[in-house]
Design a protein around this motif. Structure first.
Motif, short mmCIF file in Angstrom:
data_model
loop_
_atom_site.label_atom_id
_atom_site.label_comp_id
_atom_site.label_asym_id
_atom_site.label_seq_id
_atom_site.Cartn_x
_atom_site.Cartn_y
_atom_site.Cartn_z
N TYR A 60 0.73 -1.19 0.20
CA TYR A 60 0.14 0.02 -0.04
C TYR A 60 0.88 1.21 0.02
CZ TYR A 60 -4.38 -2.35 0.75
OH TYR A 60 -5.58 -3.19 0.61
N ILE A 61 2.18 1.15 0.03
CA ILE A 61 3.02 2.37 0.13
C ILE A 61 3.65 2.25 -1.29
CG2 ILE A 61 4.90 3.05 1.05
CD1 ILE A 61 4.34 1.66 3.69
N VAL A 62 3.67 3.33 -1.91
CA VAL A 62 4.20 3.45 -3.21
C VAL A 62 5.21 4.81 -3.17
CG1 VAL A 62 2.49 2.32 -4.70
CG2 VAL A 62 2.47 4.93 -4.04
N GLY A 63 6.18 4.60 -4.08
CA GLY A 63 7.33 5.68 -3.94
C GLY A 63 8.22 5.40 -5.38
N THR A 64 9.22 6.12 -5.23
CA THR A 64 10.10 6.01 -6.54
C THR A 64 11.07 4.90 -6.08
OG1 THR A 64 10.10 8.20 -6.75
CG2 THR A 64 11.82 7.26 -7.90
N CYS A 65 11.33 4.23 -7.10
CA CYS A 65 12.05 2.80 -6.92
C CYS A 65 13.46 3.02 -6.77
CB CYS A 65 11.94 1.84 -7.97
SG CYS A 65 12.94 0.42 -8.15
N PRO A 66 14.07 2.93 -5.78
CA PRO A 66 15.58 3.13 -5.65
C PRO A 66 16.64 2.45 -6.42
CG PRO A 66 15.21 1.50 -3.93
CD PRO A 66 13.62 2.00 -4.65
N LYS A 67 15.98 1.49 -7.45
CA LYS A 67 16.93 0.62 -8.20
C LYS A 67 16.87 1.42 -9.62
CE LYS A 67 17.42 -2.28 -5.05
NZ LYS A 67 17.68 -3.69 -4.79
N CYS A 68 15.52 1.71 -9.99
CA CYS A 68 15.40 1.93 -11.58
C CYS A 68 14.82 3.32 -11.61
CB CYS A 68 14.67 0.78 -12.22
SG CYS A 68 12.92 0.98 -11.81
N GLY A 69 14.22 3.71 -10.46
CA GLY A 69 13.76 5.40 -10.47
C GLY A 69 12.32 5.26 -11.08
N HIS A 70 11.69 4.03 -11.16
CA HIS A 70 10.30 3.89 -11.38
C HIS A 70 9.58 4.77 -10.38
CE1 HIS A 70 6.76 2.38 -12.93
NE2 HIS A 70 6.15 1.75 -11.88
N PRO A 71 8.75 5.75 -10.74
CA PRO A 71 8.14 6.57 -9.55
C PRO A 71 6.79 5.91 -8.94
CG PRO A 71 7.43 7.17 -11.92
CD PRO A 71 8.28 6.01 -12.08
N ASN A 72 6.34 4.49 -9.23
CA ASN A 72 5.06 4.21 -8.88
C ASN A 72 5.60 2.54 -8.42
OD1 ASN A 72 3.51 6.22 -8.79
ND2 ASN A 72 3.05 5.50 -11.00
N ALA A 73 6.83 2.56 -7.68
CA ALA A 73 7.22 1.26 -7.27
C ALA A 73 6.29 0.86 -5.72
CB ALA A 73 8.55 1.25 -6.90
N TYR A 74 6.17 -0.32 -5.82
CA TYR A 74 5.26 -0.61 -4.49
C TYR A 74 6.44 -0.93 -3.58
CZ TYR A 74 1.25 -1.35 -7.51
OH TYR A 74 0.10 -1.32 -8.33
N GLY A 75 5.87 -0.99 -2.24
CA GLY A 75 6.81 -1.10 -1.01
C GLY A 75 7.44 -2.40 -0.91
N ASP A 76 6.86 -3.42 -1.62
CA ASP A 76 7.33 -4.63 -1.60
C ASP A 76 8.35 -5.20 -2.82
OD1 ASP A 76 5.22 -4.90 -2.96
OD2 ASP A 76 4.46 -7.13 -2.09
N GLN A 77 7.93 -4.52 -3.97
CA GLN A 77 8.49 -4.72 -5.20
C GLN A 77 8.18 -3.69 -6.06
OE1 GLN A 77 6.59 -7.95 -7.29
NE2 GLN A 77 8.65 -8.82 -8.33
N CYS A 78 9.29 -3.54 -6.88
CA CYS A 78 9.10 -2.68 -8.15
C CYS A 78 8.76 -3.50 -9.22
CB CYS A 78 10.51 -1.92 -8.37
SG CYS A 78 10.37 -0.83 -9.99
N GLU A 79 7.60 -3.16 -9.95
CA GLU A 79 7.16 -4.03 -11.06
C GLU A 79 7.62 -3.61 -12.30
OE1 GLU A 79 2.78 -4.09 -11.21
OE2 GLU A 79 2.78 -5.52 -9.57
N LYS A 80 8.59 -2.46 -12.35
CA LYS A 80 9.27 -1.84 -13.34
C LYS A 80 10.49 -2.91 -13.69
CE LYS A 80 9.70 1.14 -16.64
NZ LYS A 80 8.20 1.74 -17.56
N CYS A 81 11.33 -3.06 -12.61
CA CYS A 81 12.67 -3.73 -12.59
C CYS A 81 12.49 -5.11 -11.88
CB CYS A 81 13.61 -2.76 -12.24
SG CYS A 81 13.52 -2.68 -10.19
N GLY A 82 11.36 -5.23 -11.16
CA GLY A 82 11.06 -6.27 -10.51
C GLY A 82 12.02 -6.56 -9.17
N SER A 83 12.54 -5.52 -8.61
CA SER A 83 13.46 -5.62 -7.47
C SER A 83 12.59 -5.93 -6.42
CB SER A 83 14.34 -4.48 -7.20
OG SER A 83 14.98 -3.84 -8.65
N THR A 84 13.25 -6.69 -5.16
CA THR A 84 12.44 -6.76 -4.07
C THR A 84 12.65 -5.53 -3.31
OG1 THR A 84 12.40 -9.03 -4.30
CG2 THR A 84 11.82 -8.21 -2.19
N LEU A 85 11.66 -5.00 -2.67
CA LEU A 85 11.96 -3.62 -1.84
C LEU A 85 11.37 -3.81 -0.39
CD1 LEU A 85 11.20 -1.34 -4.73
CD2 LEU A 85 13.28 -2.06 -4.02
N SER A 86 11.73 -2.81 0.47
CA SER A 86 11.13 -2.78 1.64
C SER A 86 10.61 -1.51 1.41
CB SER A 86 11.78 -3.11 2.81
OG SER A 86 12.88 -2.15 3.04
#
Length: 701
Positions: free
Chosen positions: A142-168
């Motif tokens: 439920y948290i979105v923000g800019t992906c630290p890996k690829c800069g995708h502006p709507n990455a989710y708090g658990d995963q970036c759907e753009k680059c597939g990175s696992t995030l927190s």
RNA sequence: GGCGAGGUAGCUCAGUUGGUUAGAGCAUCGGAUUCAUAACCCGAAGGUCGGCAGUUCAAAUCUGCUCCUCGCUACCA
């Protein structure tokens, strides 16, 4: 490890019911699992094969928001879709269950309670993101923000759907709640953790020592990597209102972590199977064998008896949960057996690119079935010949066509057709008598006898590609036999000899009908109908006298049909269209941040500077160390742009720099300020420059 | 950068307790054949097994270094 087991418990990953599933999922887990299980059944092994929809977790409510509906509607929709596709593709589950069912809630809660009562869980309070407006804790999703890996502006708090990175969520830049759009705040909350590190020694012994030989290298390697990195306590509960309630007092608003409850879903499914069978019901159960007089507690034999072989079929993304976390859970609970093997596959790519439902680069199961409703076996076959068993593999439509036309049609279908048509022509569609056997006949009989055990060995070692190739080789044997003996020539001079040849050729076809069943169940049925034949034992396939003399054959049909070029071109076009459509649909323009005052803005001192020096930073892929003339001074700035710019091309460039940002040490060097960048939709960074050269130190306002 | 996996014929992939001329299917070329959905069958060609060095009588296989791809992880806008 070649322990003889009394029975088999086989699971196929529970598909997450937040969307359709594509053929990569089939290749990863479901097809190998189904082949394995069908093979076991043909050998009269006791086996239970389960799967089901995974219906909890944060992505379900999230998808509900996206589709403007309720979580329940989402899971009902996708459970039905996936269930139907699996059925049409011949997945022979004894039960395909759902984690939203009461029996699963009960099983999971009992499981949790048991390890809680044994004192194996720790309670910890930590800071979690909370939405003050919505008054709820925010799951990662439920948290979105800019992906630290690829800069995708709507990455989710658990995963970036753009680059597939696992995030927190804490990694996101400018995090915000998807509920209110406001930045979330941290707030303390209590959760129950499973201290994985306590099981490190046990796990090392179990995996690293005792499964070094029999587990696949990709699986073993990934486990080793995790174990060596050091295990951490892992939260087994979440703040969420969708899922299984934590069965403890004072646990309002807490549910079990979806990865805690999902694998327990295998157990629940097995329980449900025997409960339904013992009551004579079939709500979810689709039993593929009789399980003689099943009793409600029979599930225990499959999960708690050391003579049961437990095998999990999954894709490589699930390795850590099935090889580390779930086994620890099972071990901690105390009454359960552990998997004998987890033959995880790698990923299947599509036409040169990674498969992805969200990017539209995929062949979804239902899409395939809509376009090729009468060809489930063709898909099974093509995927089988190209399973990502040891490394990522690739599906192309051209290959699909080639495999269908050159192997299924030309070798398998053609052989069967030749044998049957000749028999129809010369022997009134009845099995002709066997005369004296020549060396060639003896040889083909001996060769035929070899096949079932060779294929069996491949299957038992989870080498399904190899097994599939051997299956086609059996049809090749038939073609070769006909080519060598040329019965159509002898028909004019020696009809009894023709009879002998066709008898043997048809025996090969009968053997094929058995051996192909795990791989191509629909074809097997069709072929058996054509042969008017019904034996169902793997070992029978070794025989060269399955069809009795005088036996009446059924109607001759074609087993497979050619796939024309246009069909393939249409599919490729469709794929590209879908991708374009998804790209347009997914315009990820970030919503505006909350309003700020002019004062807030004027606190920032932004200037134009010039890069004087730039060098790579050792041990870092992303960082450049820059010397920037800010007009005020010359300072060092660490900038994460190394993947987008080389030091050479950036020297002399004017850049926009935030000069009054608090200095921060990065990789041991103090960074004084921040270079501002425009990050494109694809994550690419661009420098922000004035349209004409300005004096260093020029203010931006 | 760290960890893991992979880099073998034009394509998709097998092949490690080190051992004779490195395999399969497809694609290519040649032959044979016509029962069969112009399909089958036989044969040929095609690889310095990512690169370098080492161990060994012998290395695709073991060791070290190195390059490339993918995944996880760290630094970062």
């Amino acid at each position: 490890m070649t322990k003889e087991y009394k029975r088999y418990m086989v699971t196929a990953a529970l598909p997450y019911a937040n969307g359709p599933k594509h053929i990569g999922h089939l290749a990863g887990a479901y097809i190998p699992a189904d082949v394995y299980v069908r093979y076991l059944r043909l050998n009269n092994k006791e086996v239970v094969f389960v799967s089901g929809s995974d219906e909890h977790g944060t992505a379900i409510p999230n998808q509900a928001l996206k589709e403007n509906t309720t979580p329940k509607a989402i899971i009902d929709k996708y459970d039905a879709l996936i269930r139907d596709c699996f059925h049409k593709l011949g997945m022979s589950f004894d039960i395909y269950h759902r984690t939203s069912e009461p029996i699963h809630h009960e099983t999971s809660q009992q499981f949790f309670k048991k390890i809680y009562d044994k004192g194996l869980l720790t309670e910890e309070t930590s800071e979690q993101y909370y939405d003050d407006d919505a008054k709820v804790f925010l799951a990662d999703r439920y948290i979105v923000g800019t992906c630290p890996k690829c800069g995708h502006p709507n990455a989710y708090g658990d995963q970036c759907e753009k680059c597939g990175s696992t995030l927190s969520p804490s990694e996101l830049i400018n995090p915000r709640s998807t509920l209110s759009g406001k930045p979330p705040v941290l707030r303390p909350t209590k959760h129950w953790y499973l201290p994985l590190q306590n099981y490190e020694g046990w796990l090392k012994e179990w995996i690293l020592d005792s499964h070094k030989e029999d587990w696949k290298t990709n699986v073993y390697g990934q486990c080793k990597s995790w174990i060596d990195a050091g295990l951490q306590p892992r939260a087994m509960t979440r703040d969420l209102d969708w899922g299984i309630k934590v069965p403890l007092p004072n646990a309002e608003g807490k549910v079990l972590y979806v990865w805690f409850d999902a694998p327990i879903g295998y157990i629940s499914a097995t329980r449900a199977l025997f409960k339904e069978l013992s009551e004579g019901k079939k709500e979810f159960a689709t039993p593929q064998s009789t399980f003689n007089s099943p009793k409600v507690d029979d599930w225990k034999k499959y999960w708690q008896d050391g003579e049961t072989k437990l095998v999990h079929f999954i894709g490589k993304d699930n390795i850590v949960f099935h090889c580390i976390i779930f086994p620890i859970m099972l071990h901690a609970e105390g009454e359960y057996i552990l998997p004998d093997n987890v033959p995880a596959n790698e990923f299947m790519n599509l036409e040169g690119d990674k498969m992805s439902t969200s990017r539209g680069w995929s062949i979804e199961m239902h899409e395939y079935l809509e376009d090729f409703p009468d060809k489930p076996d063709v898909l099974r076959y093509v995927l089988l010949t190209n399973l990502p068993e040891t490394k990522d593999s690739e599906f192309t439509w051209k290959d699909f066509q080639a495999k269908n036309n050159n192997e299924l049609v030309a070798i398998f279908g053609n052989f069967v057709n030749r044998a049957l048509v000749l028999t129809q022509k010369y022997f009134d569609n009845k099995i002709p008598a066997l005369g004296a056997l020549t060396d060639v006949d003896q040889k083909v009989i001996a060769d035929l006898k070899e096949f079932p055990s060779r294929i069996a060995e491949s299957i038992e070692n989870y080498r399904f590609r190899e097994a599939t190739a051997q299956l086609i080789d059996l049809a090749r044997l038939g073609n070769k036999y006909l080519a060598e003996t040329e019965p159509w020539k002898l028909a004019k001079t020696d009809l009894p000899r023709v009879g002998t040849i066709l008898n043997l050729a048809l025996q090969i076809a009968a053997s094929l009908s058995i051996v192909c069943e795990p791989f191509l169940p629909f074809t097997s049925k069709k072929l058996k109908d054509m042969l008017n034949f019904s034996l169902e034992n793997w070992s029978d396939a070794e025989s060269s006298s399955l069809l009795k003399i005088g036996h009446q054959l059924g109607e001759v049909k074609l087993l497979f049909e050619k796939v024309e070029d246009e069909v393939i071109e249409t599919q490729i076009r469709k794929l590209n269209d879908k991708k374009k459509m998804m790209e347009q649909l997914a315009q990820p323009v970030e919503p505006a941040k909350p309003e700020i005052s002019f004062d807030d803005f004027s606190k920032m001192d932004i200037r134009i500077g010039k890069i004087l020096k730039a060098e790579r930073v050792e041990k870092s892929k992303k960082l450049l160390k820059l010397q920037v003339d800010t007009g005020i001074d010359t300072r060092t700035v660490m900038s994460g742009i190394a993947e987008h710019f080389s030091p050479e091309e950036v020297i002399g460039k004017q850049v926009t720099i935030l000069v009054n940002l608090a200095p921060r040490k990065i990789m041991g060097v103090e960074s004084q300020g921040m270079i501002l960048m425009a990050s494109d939709k694809d994550g690419k960074l661009r420098l922000l420059q004035p349209s004409e050269i300005v004096a260093p130190g020029s203010k931006v306002s």
